[in-house]
Design a protein around this motif. Sequence first.
Motif, mmCIF file in Angstrom:
data_model
loop_
_atom_site.group_PDB
_atom_site.id
_atom_site.type_symbol
_atom_site.label_atom_id
_atom_site.label_comp_id
_atom_site.label_asym_id
_atom_site.label_seq_id
_atom_site.Cartn_x
_atom_site.Cartn_y
_atom_site.Cartn_z
ATOM 1 N N ALA A 36 8.295 -5.092 -5.198
ATOM 2 C CA ALA A 36 7.513 -6.113 -4.482
ATOM 3 C C ALA A 36 7.823 -6.071 -2.995
ATOM 4 O O ALA A 36 6.923 -6.221 -2.157
ATOM 5 C CB ALA A 36 7.812 -7.495 -5.046
ATOM 6 N N PHE A 37 9.076 -5.854 -2.660
ATOM 7 C CA PHE A 37 9.449 -5.752 -1.257
ATOM 8 C C PHE A 37 8.811 -4.514 -0.621
ATOM 9 O O PHE A 37 8.304 -4.562 0.500
ATOM 10 C CB PHE A 37 10.973 -5.706 -1.132
ATOM 11 N N ALA A 38 8.804 -3.395 -1.333
ATOM 12 C CA ALA A 38 8.203 -2.163 -0.811
ATOM 13 C C ALA A 38 6.686 -2.300 -0.663
ATOM 14 O O ALA A 38 6.087 -1.680 0.224
ATOM 15 C CB ALA A 38 8.547 -0.986 -1.724
ATOM 16 N N GLU A 39 6.053 -3.100 -1.509
ATOM 17 C CA GLU A 39 4.605 -3.301 -1.410
ATOM 18 C C GLU A 39 4.198 -3.987 -0.113
ATOM 19 O O GLU A 39 3.069 -3.837 0.349
ATOM 20 C CB GLU A 39 4.096 -4.126 -2.598
ATOM 21 N N GLN A 40 5.117 -4.712 0.489
ATOM 22 C CA GLN A 40 4.814 -5.380 1.755
ATOM 23 C C GLN A 40 4.466 -4.372 2.846
ATOM 24 O O GLN A 40 3.775 -4.701 3.804
ATOM 25 C CB GLN A 40 5.989 -6.239 2.202
ATOM 26 N N LEU A 41 4.935 -3.137 2.704
ATOM 27 C CA LEU A 41 4.633 -2.104 3.698
ATOM 28 C C LEU A 41 3.181 -1.648 3.620
ATOM 29 O O LEU A 41 2.698 -0.973 4.528
ATOM 30 C CB LEU A 41 5.575 -0.906 3.510
ATOM 31 N N GLN A 42 2.475 -1.985 2.548
ATOM 32 C CA GLN A 42 1.069 -1.620 2.395
ATOM 33 C C GLN A 42 0.130 -2.626 3.057
ATOM 34 O O GLN A 42 -1.089 -2.477 2.987
ATOM 35 C CB GLN A 42 0.716 -1.499 0.907
ATOM 36 N N ASP A 47 -1.069 -1.411 9.893
ATOM 37 C CA ASP A 47 -1.667 -0.108 10.192
ATOM 38 C C ASP A 47 -1.794 0.173 11.685
ATOM 39 O O ASP A 47 -1.703 1.311 12.114
ATOM 40 C CB ASP A 47 -3.043 0.014 9.533
ATOM 41 N N LYS A 48 -2.020 -0.841 12.486
ATOM 42 C CA LYS A 48 -2.263 -0.637 13.907
ATOM 43 C C LYS A 48 -0.994 -0.705 14.747
ATOM 44 O O LYS A 48 -1.053 -0.528 15.956
ATOM 45 C CB LYS A 48 -3.271 -1.664 14.420
ATOM 46 N N LEU A 49 0.147 -0.952 14.125
ATOM 47 C CA LEU A 49 1.398 -1.044 14.871
ATOM 48 C C LEU A 49 1.934 0.345 15.187
ATOM 49 O O LEU A 49 1.922 1.235 14.350
ATOM 50 C CB LEU A 49 2.447 -1.819 14.073
#
Length: 96
Positions: A36-42, A47-49
């Motif tokens: 769940a923590f890794a899903e936050q990266l999606q 995307d624009k950072l």
Amino acid sequence: MSLNANQLKHVAHLSRIAIDEAQVPAMLQDLNAILAFAEQLQDPRLDKLMPMAHPLDQTQPLRPDRVTERDERVVLQAGAPAVAQGLFLVPQVIES
């Protein structure tokens, strides 16, 4: 994404990790929290950072490049058993 008990056992088998039945619920909870923590990266807002080398936009101040100590080679080499042309002579360690 979250794993169920069968998927966890399958991954453990592929990884050659032995898991007791008593460990399955705690391990499922831990792995699902990690996923769940890794899903936050999606998150599409990320995307624009632009990637950052450092979180603070600062430059490191450099000190001036100048000699600050005296040359004491003669004093330091005075106690050496062997010196030649300002270099310490040591026994050969590697044979050629």
